[in-house]
Design a protein around this motif. Structure first.
Motif, mmCIF file in Angstrom:
data_model
loop_
_atom_site.group_PDB
_atom_site.id
_atom_site.type_symbol
_atom_site.label_atom_id
_atom_site.label_comp_id
_atom_site.label_asym_id
_atom_site.label_seq_id
_atom_site.Cartn_x
_atom_site.Cartn_y
_atom_site.Cartn_z
ATOM 1 N N ASP A 283 44.322 53.778 57.206
ATOM 2 C CA ASP A 283 43.787 53.033 56.065
ATOM 3 C C ASP A 283 44.439 51.662 55.969
ATOM 4 O OD1 ASP A 283 42.141 55.102 55.326
ATOM 5 O OD2 ASP A 283 43.616 56.007 53.973
ATOM 6 N N TYR A 284 43.634 50.683 55.552
ATOM 7 C CA TYR A 284 44.129 49.324 55.329
ATOM 8 C C TYR A 284 44.657 49.238 53.898
ATOM 9 C CZ TYR A 284 44.035 44.181 55.003
ATOM 10 O OH TYR A 284 44.357 42.863 54.835
ATOM 11 N N MET A 285 45.902 48.862 53.741
ATOM 12 C CA MET A 285 46.531 48.771 52.426
ATOM 13 C C MET A 285 46.391 47.338 51.910
ATOM 14 S SD MET A 285 47.395 51.865 52.318
ATOM 15 C CE MET A 285 48.270 51.890 50.761
ATOM 16 N N SER A 286 45.804 47.188 50.722
ATOM 17 C CA SER A 286 45.538 45.840 50.200
ATOM 18 C C SER A 286 45.982 45.731 48.756
ATOM 19 C CB SER A 286 44.038 45.526 50.283
ATOM 20 O OG SER A 286 43.302 46.391 49.434
ATOM 21 N N LEU A 287 46.195 44.497 48.325
ATOM 22 C CA LEU A 287 46.396 44.177 46.915
ATOM 23 C C LEU A 287 45.054 43.664 46.395
ATOM 24 C CD1 LEU A 287 49.817 42.271 47.052
ATOM 25 C CD2 LEU A 287 49.413 44.546 46.110
ATOM 26 N N ASN A 288 44.451 44.356 45.462
ATOM 27 C CA ASN A 288 43.103 43.992 45.014
ATOM 28 C C ASN A 288 43.178 42.814 44.040
ATOM 29 O OD1 ASN A 288 40.408 43.871 44.362
ATOM 30 N ND2 ASN A 288 40.180 46.077 44.128
ATOM 31 N N LEU A 289 43.456 41.645 44.591
ATOM 32 C CA LEU A 289 43.616 40.460 43.748
ATOM 33 C C LEU A 289 42.284 39.903 43.277
ATOM 34 C CD1 LEU A 289 46.568 38.768 45.604
ATOM 35 C CD2 LEU A 289 46.567 39.530 43.238
ATOM 36 N N ARG A 290 41.197 40.241 43.924
ATOM 37 C CA ARG A 290 39.892 39.815 43.403
ATOM 38 C C ARG A 290 39.640 40.490 42.046
ATOM 39 N NH1 ARG A 290 35.369 37.235 45.321
ATOM 40 N NH2 ARG A 290 36.186 37.106 47.450
ATOM 41 N N LYS A 291 39.982 41.744 41.935
ATOM 42 C CA LYS A 291 39.844 42.441 40.657
ATOM 43 C C LYS A 291 40.921 41.990 39.674
ATOM 44 C CE LYS A 291 40.362 46.973 38.512
ATOM 45 N NZ LYS A 291 39.471 46.653 37.394
ATOM 46 N N LEU A 292 42.173 41.887 40.127
ATOM 47 C CA LEU A 292 43.273 41.548 39.231
ATOM 48 C C LEU A 292 43.094 40.171 38.612
ATOM 49 C CD1 LEU A 292 46.032 42.110 37.993
ATOM 50 C CD2 LEU A 292 47.087 41.220 40.080
ATOM 51 N N SER A 293 42.726 39.174 39.419
ATOM 52 C CA SER A 293 42.555 37.821 38.893
ATOM 53 C C SER A 293 41.399 37.762 37.907
ATOM 54 C CB SER A 293 42.328 36.832 40.042
ATOM 55 O OG SER A 293 41.192 37.209 40.816
ATOM 56 N N ALA A 294 40.297 38.482 38.203
ATOM 57 C CA ALA A 294 39.159 38.517 37.283
ATOM 58 C C ALA A 294 39.534 39.232 35.990
ATOM 59 C CB ALA A 294 37.964 39.209 37.952
ATOM 60 N N ASP A 295 40.325 40.278 36.100
ATOM 61 C CA ASP A 295 40.755 41.025 34.915
ATOM 62 C C ASP A 295 41.630 40.163 34.013
ATOM 63 O OD1 ASP A 295 41.225 43.306 33.238
ATOM 64 O OD2 ASP A 295 43.171 43.529 34.205
ATOM 65 N N VAL A 296 42.575 39.419 34.612
ATOM 66 C CA VAL A 296 43.459 38.549 33.831
ATOM 67 C C VAL A 296 42.651 37.482 33.095
ATOM 68 C CG1 VAL A 296 45.260 36.774 34.015
ATOM 69 C CG2 VAL A 296 45.504 38.928 35.263
ATOM 70 N N LEU A 297 41.731 36.829 33.805
ATOM 71 C CA LEU A 297 40.958 35.741 33.208
ATOM 72 C C LEU A 297 39.961 36.271 32.180
ATOM 73 C CD1 LEU A 297 40.930 32.724 33.405
ATOM 74 C CD2 LEU A 297 39.196 32.873 35.192
ATOM 75 N N ALA A 298 39.342 37.414 32.455
ATOM 76 C CA ALA A 298 38.371 37.992 31.508
ATOM 77 C C ALA A 298 39.050 38.338 30.186
ATOM 78 C CB ALA A 298 37.724 39.234 32.114
ATOM 79 N N GLY A 299 40.275 38.855 30.256
ATOM 80 C CA GLY A 299 40.999 39.191 29.040
ATOM 81 C C GLY A 299 41.349 37.974 28.205
ATOM 82 N N LEU A 300 41.531 36.823 28.853
ATOM 83 C CA LEU A 300 41.832 35.594 28.124
ATOM 84 C C LEU A 300 40.574 34.964 27.532
ATOM 85 C CD1 LEU A 300 44.361 33.914 30.583
ATOM 86 C CD2 LEU A 300 44.897 35.117 28.463
ATOM 87 N N ILE A 301 39.420 35.210 28.158
ATOM 88 C CA ILE A 301 38.179 34.564 27.733
ATOM 89 C C ILE A 301 37.565 35.254 26.522
ATOM 90 C CG2 ILE A 301 35.794 34.077 28.423
ATOM 91 C CD1 ILE A 301 36.852 33.746 31.292
ATOM 92 N N PHE A 302 37.466 36.582 26.575
ATOM 93 C CA PHE A 302 36.686 37.298 25.558
ATOM 94 C C PHE A 302 37.378 38.592 25.186
ATOM 95 C CE2 PHE A 302 33.361 40.174 24.081
ATOM 96 C CZ PHE A 302 32.640 39.360 23.215
ATOM 97 N N ASN A 303 37.325 38.918 23.883
ATOM 98 C CA ASN A 303 37.794 40.213 23.418
ATOM 99 C C ASN A 303 36.902 40.662 22.263
ATOM 100 O OD1 ASN A 303 39.058 39.334 20.758
ATOM 101 N ND2 ASN A 303 40.245 38.083 22.197
ATOM 102 N N GLU A 304 37.086 41.882 21.845
ATOM 103 C CA GLU A 304 36.187 42.487 20.861
ATOM 104 C C GLU A 304 36.371 41.925 19.455
ATOM 105 O OE1 GLU A 304 35.802 46.782 21.109
ATOM 106 O OE2 GLU A 304 36.571 46.732 23.158
ATOM 107 N N GLN A 305 37.381 41.062 19.247
ATOM 108 C CA GLN A 305 37.565 40.431 17.941
ATOM 109 C C GLN A 305 36.710 39.170 17.780
ATOM 110 O OE1 GLN A 305 40.358 41.986 19.485
ATOM 111 N NE2 GLN A 305 39.838 43.558 17.983
ATOM 112 N N CYS A 306 35.939 38.848 18.805
ATOM 113 C CA CYS A 306 35.043 37.684 18.741
ATOM 114 C C CYS A 306 34.064 37.846 17.575
ATOM 115 C CB CYS A 306 34.287 37.546 20.061
ATOM 116 S SG CYS A 306 33.010 36.283 20.070
ATOM 117 N N GLU A 307 33.881 36.763 16.805
ATOM 118 C CA GLU A 307 32.968 36.779 15.666
ATOM 119 C C GLU A 307 31.734 35.935 15.990
ATOM 120 O OE1 GLU A 307 33.108 38.487 12.924
ATOM 121 O OE2 GLU A 307 35.062 39.403 13.373
ATOM 122 N N ILE A 308 30.545 36.515 15.708
ATOM 123 C CA ILE A 308 29.284 35.835 15.988
ATOM 124 C C ILE A 308 28.520 35.685 14.674
ATOM 125 C CG2 ILE A 308 27.106 35.965 17.258
ATOM 126 C CD1 ILE A 308 28.611 37.755 19.300
#
Length: 524
Positions: A69-94
């Motif tokens: 098996d190829y052992m990898s660091l899933n940075l495509r997911k990690l970087s998207a997860d970090v940025l998504a958490g900074l962009i939007f959360n459930e406390q957003c008011e519309i």
């Protein structure tokens, strides 16, 4: 003439089914023409996001080909997860303001804000968007399409990630026509059948000369997950689904496409967005290769001791009973080897693991990745150091915060577009002999989205700043309310009127005047 043209259009839509030809790929459909490189890029992004890499092939010491098996660091997911958490959360008011002032005062009328609030709550929109934002950033796009469940009268949302949406037509304002794909599997004995539903969203001229929105459903059947297959009747798995639906009165497409901020420099003529790591593929490979080698060195770096084969020989005891092993049978440290006479019978050949060198190499590549993603130094670390807090990000006018703001704008426009689409669909739909929504459709200016920047922005500082600006006459009160609380202009004006009323109720002069009027009224 209009009727004849519509009949021609129906034959045009169904003509491909009459040919009986199999669709090997989505691009085999006559309506779809996507650059194959774009399709390959999205599929590569999805594999990396899933952590799906081919096995590593190597030759062992005996010259035999092995796989691991190829052992990898899933940075495509990690970087998207970090940025998504900074962009939007459930406390957003519309907030949505109603453009029709007369209907606002009618208690029997359900306002646009109330209607959207119910639809979003019913669909758990905030939670789903917070979840889907991660793959949208990782893969390069996200599509949401509202539709009406005619059994319940509720508006539902259909979500599609980047590999399930294909543009058909676009202009400077975005994608105007597209097709959404959904795959359903069905098991028939030992066979697995794959059904692919293609939902085309297009425009055509109606009988009155206005644009008419047309949704066409096509179902395909295949026994291979890699092929779309042959077209079959919708009733085979979708009973009651109409092949063609016409929706009048829409000003924009029903589907709303969200792409990460930034220009598609890989394919400048494509309307599709890029994943945030699409310009960092070589850096991701360097990080993963280094980590894989580090893991394999740890795997191969277990202690190894060569001992003379005489030491491992088993000897019968004095009574002639079967021989017993000298070493614990669970121990794999010792390896048998014929030693030269006169040499030590035991030789430790364990090599040191180059931990510091590998960690330094991975961290250096992570610095490169941060630069390419326009994230601040220290966002990622392979040596266990904690990441920066959101407060530190803002106080330092951090690069991550500025990058986050670029994506926030795209998400804000996406939410506003979805709100307009929902209300237009509800107004065009009759359920139980009644329109689902009969109010005025708001414009983007009537919609406010507050992303709950409290973690990034000091609201006390904002109040102090705008309070001083208002005190010196630099900004109107309604404008200050609009900017601080991220509400539409109409709502800010309503708040200001309510504030004036509340203040007048607490004014000592007004209180005295009301008391005198009551007393005079009693004397009379």
């Amino acid at each position: 003439m209009k009727v004849i043209q519509r009949i021609k259009n129906l034959f045009k839509r169904g003509g491909y089914a009459l040919s009986g030809k199999d669709l090997k790929s989505i691009n085999d459909h006559p309506k779809i023409n996507i650059d194959p490189k774009e399709l390959a890029r999205i599929e590569r992004n999805l594999r990396q996001y899933e952590g799906d890499y081919p096995k590593v092939e190597y030759y062992n010491s005996h010259g035999d080909l092995q796989k691991r098996d190829y052992m990898s660091l899933n940075l495509r997911k990690l970087s998207a997860d970090v940025l998504a958490g900074l962009i939007f959360n459930e406390q957003c008011e519309i907030n949505v303001s109603d453009a029709d002032e007369k209907k606002k005062k009618d208690n029997s009328f359900k306002s646009a804000h109330e209607f959207i609030e119910h639809v979003f709550e019913h669909n758990k929109f905030k939670k789903n968007l917070a979840d889907y934002l991660e793959p949208a950033l990782a893969l390069g796009g996200l599509t949401v399409r509202p539709y009406v469940d005619m059994e319940t009268g509720e508006i539902e949302f259909s979500w599609a990630i980047a590999n399930a949406f294909y543009p058909l037509r676009n202009n400077s304002n975005g994608i105007s026509e597209g097709v959404m794909k959904s795959v359903t599997t069905k098991h028939d004995g030992n066979r697995t059948i794959y059904y692919t539903l293609l939902e085309f969203h297009e425009w055509e001229k109606g009988q009155d000369g206005n644009n008419l929105y047309v949704i066409t459903n096509e179902l395909y059947k295949s026994e291979s997950p890699n092929e779309v297959g042959k077209r079959v009747a919708l009733e085979e798995i979708y009973e009651g689904l109409q092949e063609v639906s016409y929706i009048p009165g829409l000003s924009r497409p029903l589907f709303n496409y969200l792409k990460p901020s930034g220009f598609n420099n890989i394919n400048p003529h494509s309307p599709l967005g890029l994943g945030i790591c699409d310009n960092s593929v070589s850096t991701l490979k360097k990080i993963n290769d280094t980590y894989d080698q580090f893991w394999w060195e740890i795997r191969m770096g277990q202690r190894t001791v060569f001992v003379d084969d005489a030491v491992l020989n088993t000897l019968p005891d004095e009574s002639g009973r079967p021989p017993k092993q000298i070493f614990d049978p669970d121990v794999n440290v010792y390896k048998s080897m014929r030693m030269n006479e006169g040499k030590d019978p035991v030789k430790d050949v364990t090599s040191d693991i180059r931990t510091d060198q590998y960690i330094a190499a991975i961290n250096q590549s992570l610095r490169t990745l941060e630069m390419e993603l326009k994230l601040s130094v220290g966002t990622f670390s392979f040596d266990g150091r904690s990441m920066k807090t959101a407060t530190e990000v803002v106080s330092e006018n951090d690069l991550t915060y500025r990058t986050r703001n670029d994506h926030v704008y795209e998400v804000e426009q996406f939410i506003k577009g979805l709100i307009v689409s929902v209300l237009e669909l509800a107004k065009a739909t009759t359920w139980n002999n009644k329109q689902l929504f009969d109010g005025e459709i708001p414009t983007f200016e009537h919609i406010g989205v507050d992303f709950d920047d409290g973690v990034f922005q000091d609201r006390t500082a904002l109040l102090r700043f705008y309070g001083q600006a208002k005190q010196f006459g630099f900004i109107p009160t309604t404008e200050a309310i609009e900017r601080i609380f991220k509400v539409p202009k109409e709502m800010a004006e309503e708040w200001y009127e309510q504030i004036i009323m509340d203040q007048s109720d607490m004014d000592p002069v007004e209180i005295t005047s009301r008391r005198e009027r009551r007393e005079l009224g009693m004397e009379e």
